[in-house]
Design a protein around this motif. Structure first.
Motif, PDB file in Angstrom:
ATOM      1  N   GLY A  49       0.794  -1.231   0.123  1.00 46.33           N
ATOM      2  CA  GLY A  49      -0.054   0.054   0.016  1.00 46.33           C
ATOM      3  C   GLY A  49       0.839   1.245   0.049  1.00 46.33           C
ATOM      4  N   ASP A  50       1.959   1.243   0.878  1.00 48.59           N
ATOM      5  CA  ASP A  50       2.994   2.420   0.902  1.00 48.59           C
ATOM      6  C   ASP A  50       3.642   2.478  -0.535  1.00 48.59           C
ATOM      7  N   LEU A  51       3.976   1.581  -0.975  1.00 47.34           N
ATOM      8  CA  LEU A  51       4.630   1.597  -2.580  1.00 47.34           C
ATOM      9  C   LEU A  51       3.568   2.249  -3.527  1.00 47.34           C
ATOM     10  N   LEU A  52       2.439   1.942  -3.213  1.00 40.57           N
ATOM     11  CA  LEU A  52       1.479   2.271  -4.412  1.00 40.57           C
ATOM     12  C   LEU A  52       0.905   3.824  -4.139  1.00 40.57           C
ATOM     13  N   ARG A  53       1.008   4.049  -2.626  1.00 43.54           N
ATOM     14  CA  ARG A  53       0.636   5.419  -2.389  1.00 43.54           C
ATOM     15  C   ARG A  53       1.757   6.377  -2.833  1.00 43.54           C
ATOM     16  N   ALA A  54       3.112   5.995  -2.635  1.00 49.71           N
ATOM     17  CA  ALA A  54       4.115   6.816  -3.463  1.00 49.71           C
ATOM     18  C   ALA A  54       3.964   6.917  -4.831  1.00 49.71           C
TER      19      ALA A  54
END
Ligand SMILES: Nc1ncnc2c1ncn2[C@@H]1O[C@H](COP(=O)(O)OP(=O)(O)O)[C@@H](O)[C@H]1O
Ligand SMILES: Nc1ncnc2c1ncn2[C@H]1C[C@H](O)[C@@H](COP(=O)(O)OP(=O)(O)O)O1
Ligand SMILES: [Mg+2]
Length: 209
Positions: A55-60
């Motif tokens: 999720g963090d990778l995608l939000r970045a």
């Protein structure tokens, strides 16, 4: 046979993949708001593992404003899963970037469905442990509504939370049953206070050494 017969770029690809060959991989699986990120942070502090939250990778990627990010944003806002290839490629790249220094990898929020687990094993490797972060639906909703007050996340709202929960039970819970067969699943009672949850997590990680 040596690598002499292969082109330079083919050798580079082989060597990159090779870097992850002996990596210690921990899947962290649980419903939205179950406490995956909270426990991962504590694991990083104690064990120095590399924490990769899909999720963090995608939000970045969304925050970067790229064209790909715009498409991802629309999917995530609806509480749906983004395409498997996109997320797996991002995880793999992030793993390779840390390969020389990593003591182990926490793969948080992946696999979201059995197919994601199968593809990960084909393209990267097998997990040594699956931490199943378990909390009741009611608890997860309460935590997410509270997180939503400050998270700024487009998916921390009542309507999307409901969809994410439904999808979790339908698509992600089968992942746990799938890995039960290989004996790597450790169920973590995430209804307890954070430090008590972590005490259970520590036991599971210590067993790995
Ligand atoms: N054991 C716990 N007890 C109480 N609140 C918790 C616990 N674990 C996490 N939380 C809270 O619940 C929310 C969701 O946790 P988070 O780690 O972001 O979950 P996830 O990454 O699984 O979506 C956060 O606001 C966090 O502070
Ligand atoms: N492995 C994955 N495959 C497909 N979509 C994913 C994914 N991981 C995350 N996403 C997308 C869909 C999720 O609803 C959204 C947020 O993910 P997340 O931060 O892991 O949420 P949470 O842990 O609160 O469930 O990003
Ligand atoms: Mg999270």
């Amino acid at each position: 046979m040596g690598l002499g017969c292969l082109s330079k770029s083919a050798v580079a690809v082989l060597k990159t993949d090779d870097k992850l060959k002996d990596a210690k991989i921990v899947f962290v699986v649980g419903g939205p708001g179950s406490g995956k990120g909270t426990q991962c942070e504590k694991i990083v502090a104690k064990y120095g593992y590399t924490h990769l939250s899909s999720g963090d990778l995608l939000r970045a990627e969304v925050a970067s404003g790229s064209e790909r990010g715009k498409q991802l944003q629309a999917t995530m806002q609806k509480g749906e899963l983004v395409p498997l290839d996109t997320v797996l490629e991002m995880i793999k790249e992030a793993m390779i970037a840390k390969a020389d220094v990593s003591k182990g990898y926490l793969i948080d929020g992946y696999p979201r469905e059995v197919k994601q687990g199968e593809e990960f094993e084909k393209k990267i490797g097998a997990p040594a442990l699956l931490l199943y972060v378990d909390a009741k639906a009611e608890t997860m909703v309460k935590r997410l509504m509270k997180r939503g007050e400050t998270s700024g996340r487009a998916d921390d709202n009542e309507e999307t939370i409901k969809k994410r929960l439904d999808l979790y039970y339908k698509a992600t819970e089968p992942v746990i049953a799938y890995y039960e067969k290989s004996g790597i699943v450790r169920k973590i009672n995430s209804e307890l206070p954070v430090d008590e949850v972590f005490a259970i997590v520590e036991k599971a990680i210590d067993e790995l050494k």
